[in-house]
Design a protein around this motif. Structure first.
Motif, PDB file in Angstrom:
ATOM      1  N   SER A   1       7.145   3.778   6.892  1.00 21.73           N
ATOM      2  CA  SER A   1       5.901   4.511   6.671  1.00 21.73           C
ATOM      3  C   SER A   1       4.787   3.814   7.432  1.00 21.73           C
ATOM      4  N   MET A   2       4.017   4.583   8.181  1.00 18.93           N
ATOM      5  CA  MET A   2       2.907   4.044   8.958  1.00 18.93           C
ATOM      6  C   MET A   2       1.616   4.768   8.577  1.00 18.93           C
ATOM      7  N   HIS A   3       0.515   4.035   8.571  1.00 17.05           N
ATOM      8  CA  HIS A   3      -0.786   4.660   8.349  1.00 17.05           C
ATOM      9  C   HIS A   3      -1.768   4.164   9.402  1.00 17.05           C
ATOM     10  N   PRO A   4      -2.029   4.970  10.430  1.00 17.90           N
ATOM     11  CA  PRO A   4      -3.098   4.626  11.380  1.00 17.90           C
ATOM     12  C   PRO A   4      -4.442   4.707  10.654  1.00 17.90           C
ATOM     13  N   LEU A   5      -5.141   3.599  10.594  1.00 10.34           N
ATOM     14  CA  LEU A   5      -6.372   3.519   9.798  1.00 10.34           C
ATOM     15  C   LEU A   5      -7.586   3.921  10.627  1.00 10.34           C
ATOM     16  N   PHE A   6      -7.480   5.078  11.261  1.00  9.23           N
ATOM     17  CA  PHE A   6      -8.540   5.556  12.144  1.00  9.23           C
ATOM     18  C   PHE A   6      -8.298   7.031  12.432  1.00  9.23           C
ATOM     19  N   ALA A   7      -9.348   7.708  12.841  1.00  8.47           N
ATOM     20  CA  ALA A   7      -9.184   9.047  13.395  1.00  8.47           C
ATOM     21  C   ALA A   7      -8.608   8.901  14.796  1.00  8.47           C
ATOM     22  N   ALA A   8      -7.844   9.883  15.221  1.00 11.18           N
ATOM     23  CA  ALA A   8      -7.187   9.787  16.525  1.00 11.18           C
ATOM     24  C   ALA A   8      -8.191   9.559  17.652  1.00 11.18           C
ATOM     25  N   SER A   9      -9.386  10.120  17.511  1.00 12.96           N
ATOM     26  CA  SER A   9     -10.396   9.953  18.555  1.00 12.96           C
ATOM     27  C   SER A   9     -10.893   8.515  18.654  1.00 12.96           C
ATOM     28  N   ASN A  10     -10.631   7.703  17.616  1.00  9.52           N
ATOM     29  CA  ASN A  10     -11.067   6.307  17.625  1.00  9.52           C
ATOM     30  C   ASN A  10      -9.945   5.334  17.968  1.00  9.52           C
ATOM     31  N   ALA A  11      -8.792   5.845  18.322  1.00 10.50           N
ATOM     32  CA  ALA A  11      -7.672   4.976  18.676  1.00 10.50           C
ATOM     33  C   ALA A  11      -7.995   4.198  19.953  1.00 10.50           C
ATOM     34  N   PRO A  12      -7.400   2.992  20.091  1.00  7.62           N
ATOM     35  CA  PRO A  12      -6.449   2.328  19.197  1.00  7.62           C
ATOM     36  C   PRO A  12      -7.158   1.616  18.045  1.00  7.62           C
ATOM     37  N   GLY A  13      -6.329   1.219  17.047  1.00  9.68           N
ATOM     38  CA  GLY A  13      -6.876   0.526  15.898  1.00  9.68           C
ATOM     39  C   GLY A  13      -5.774  -0.108  15.083  1.00  9.68           C
ATOM     40  N   ASN A  14      -6.062  -0.372  13.819  1.00  9.27           N
ATOM     41  CA  ASN A  14      -5.079  -0.996  12.930  1.00  9.27           C
ATOM     42  C   ASN A  14      -4.130   0.058  12.360  1.00  9.27           C
ATOM     43  N   VAL A  15      -2.855  -0.319  12.277  1.00 12.57           N
ATOM     44  CA  VAL A  15      -1.834   0.570  11.719  1.00 12.57           C
ATOM     45  C   VAL A  15      -1.070  -0.188  10.643  1.00 12.57           C
ATOM     46  N   ALA A  16      -1.219   0.246   9.391  1.00 10.57           N
ATOM     47  CA  ALA A  16      -0.465  -0.363   8.299  1.00 10.57           C
ATOM     48  C   ALA A  16       0.987   0.120   8.359  1.00 10.57           C
TER      49      ALA A  16
ATOM     50  N   GLY B   1      -1.976  -0.350  22.393  1.00 14.70           N
ATOM     51  CA  GLY B   1      -3.142  -1.154  22.049  1.00 14.70           C
ATOM     52  C   GLY B   1      -3.445  -1.251  20.574  1.00 14.70           C
ATOM     53  N   ASN B   2      -2.593  -0.698  19.731  1.00  8.90           N
ATOM     54  CA  ASN B   2      -2.817  -0.750  18.290  1.00  8.90           C
ATOM     55  C   ASN B   2      -2.302  -2.060  17.702  1.00  8.90           C
ATOM     56  N   HIS B   3      -2.939  -2.490  16.617  1.00 13.07           N
ATOM     57  CA  HIS B   3      -2.499  -3.676  15.885  1.00 13.07           C
ATOM     58  C   HIS B   3      -1.758  -3.218  14.638  1.00 13.07           C
ATOM     59  N   THR B   4      -0.478  -3.558  14.538  1.00 18.94           N
ATOM     60  CA  THR B   4       0.304  -3.201  13.358  1.00 18.94           C
ATOM     61  C   THR B   4       0.374  -4.401  12.419  1.00 18.94           C
ATOM     62  N   PHE B   5       0.379  -4.115  11.116  1.00 19.36           N
ATOM     63  CA  PHE B   5       0.528  -5.199  10.146  1.00 19.36           C
ATOM     64  C   PHE B   5       1.352  -4.707   8.967  1.00 19.36           C
ATOM     65  N   GLU B   6       2.160  -5.619   8.422  1.00 17.67           N
ATOM     66  CA  GLU B   6       3.060  -5.287   7.321  1.00 17.67           C
ATOM     67  C   GLU B   6       2.309  -5.272   5.989  1.00 17.67           C
ATOM     68  N   THR B   7       2.692  -4.349   5.141  1.00 19.75           N
ATOM     69  CA  THR B   7       2.155  -4.282   3.789  1.00 19.75           C
ATOM     70  C   THR B   7       3.244  -3.723   2.886  1.00 19.75           C
ATOM     71  N   THR B   8       2.917  -3.490   1.631  1.00 19.29           N
ATOM     72  CA  THR B   8       3.811  -2.796   0.723  1.00 19.29           C
ATOM     73  C   THR B   8       3.171  -1.461   0.359  1.00 19.29           C
ATOM     74  N   ALA B   9       3.978  -0.531  -0.128  1.00 14.75           N
ATOM     75  CA  ALA B   9       3.431   0.760  -0.505  1.00 14.75           C
ATOM     76  C   ALA B   9       2.383   0.596  -1.607  1.00 14.75           C
ATOM     77  N   ALA B  10       2.667  -0.276  -2.575  1.00 17.13           N
ATOM     78  CA  ALA B  10       1.728  -0.477  -3.680  1.00 17.13           C
ATOM     79  C   ALA B  10       0.423  -1.093  -3.192  1.00 17.13           C
ATOM     80  N   GLU B  11       0.502  -2.121  -2.332  1.00 19.95           N
ATOM     81  CA  GLU B  11      -0.723  -2.757  -1.826  1.00 19.95           C
ATOM     82  C   GLU B  11      -1.540  -1.758  -1.012  1.00 19.95           C
ATOM     83  N   HIS B  12      -0.875  -0.989  -0.171  1.00 18.76           N
ATOM     84  CA  HIS B  12      -1.576  -0.003   0.649  1.00 18.76           C
ATOM     85  C   HIS B  12      -2.304   1.014  -0.208  1.00 18.76           C
ATOM     86  N   ASP B  13      -1.590   1.613  -1.153  1.00 17.46           N
ATOM     87  CA  ASP B  13      -2.196   2.675  -1.946  1.00 17.46           C
ATOM     88  C   ASP B  13      -3.329   2.154  -2.819  1.00 17.46           C
ATOM     89  N   GLU B  14      -3.224   0.906  -3.275  1.00 21.54           N
ATOM     90  CA  GLU B  14      -4.317   0.304  -4.021  1.00 21.54           C
ATOM     91  C   GLU B  14      -5.531   0.100  -3.114  1.00 21.54           C
TER      92      GLU B  14
END
Length: 243
Positions: free
Chosen positions: A107-122, A143-156
């Motif tokens: 599961s990936m979540h780009p933390l930006f609108a597409a027009s603001n890419a690149p950015g952080n991706v959980a 050019g995106n920065h990916t970082f690992e998380t858990t589903a619970a941490e992300h949703d919180e």
């Protein structure tokens, strides 16, 4: 490796542009998929939403409210892997575990609108492998920065960075008076920029975030606390906010 992207909206088009491999693009509105594919390069083709084709991987770029249903519907189309970019993680991760127990799942979540890419991706690598690793390499190569998380941490976290933040910005916009531009302060100007950013999208996206994640009530309670605070009580709020 070929990829089916389900959903030809903003984030589906972002996925199709970002990955460096053949892409099939499907949408419940066939004309939306066709227009999106035509606007991208020759790697991308439109296919029907009910396609019977199978692909090495399927990426779901659908509304939060239908991601569980989409996992079930498109699991048979995914030969090796499935991922999503819906913006919620617990629901798709659990649905993919049930529907694709022997295939790669991310599961990936780009933390930006597409027009603001690149950015952080959980990223929640629930069952990663060579196919999902290749997709993530494409995301990072763009050019995106990916970082690992858990589903619970992300949703919180989304309670604060999405539901809470959007509530505060929209509430300011609704409460703001109609004042001349010359009266703007650095703080109000920054808030006006944020209002423009948030209201430049579509209500459906923000409504689904508000309906999925708690956070709005906490902002409302904090606003009432500040409004009611007098003397040292206000000073306490101010200092607490700075911490």
């Amino acid at each position: 490796m070929d990829l089916l992207v389900v959903g030809a909206g903003e984030m589906g088009r972002w996925v199709a542009r970002t990955v460096d491999r053949p892409v099939a693009l499907a949408d419940v509105d066939p004309s939306t998929a066709e227009r999106a594919a035509a606007g991208l390069d020759g790697r991308v083709r439109a296919v029907p939403a009910d396609t019977e084709e199978t692909f090495d991987a399927v990426c779901l770029a659908v509304p939060i409210s239908v991601v569980g249903e989409a996992v079930e519907r498109y699991a048979p189309r995914a030969e090796r892997a499935m991922c999503d970019v819906t913006g919620v993680m617990t629901t798709p991760v659990e649905a993919m575990r049930g529907a694709l127990p022997d295939r790669e799942r991310v599961s990936m979540h780009p933390l930006f609108a597409a027009s603001n890419a690149p950015g952080n991706v959980a990223v929640v690598g629930d069952a990663p492998g060579p196919v999902t690793d290749a997709l993530l390499m494409d995301v990072m190569a763009a050019g995106n920065h990916t970082f690992e998380t858990t589903a619970a941490e992300h949703d919180e976290a989304m309670k604060t960075v999405q539901a809470g933040a959007h509530t505060a910005i929209l509430a300011y916009a609704l409460a703001a008076g109609n004042v001349r531009e010359e009266f703007a302060t650095p703080v109000s100007a920054a808030l006006e920029d944020l209002v423009t950013t948030v209201t430049g999208g579509t209500p459906r996206v923000y409504r689904e975030i508000q309906e999925t994640f708690e956070g709005a009530d906490a902002v409302a309670e904090a606003a009432r606390r500040i409004a009611d605070a007098e003397g040292e009580a206000f000073d306490d709020c101010y200092r607490e906010a700075g911490e």
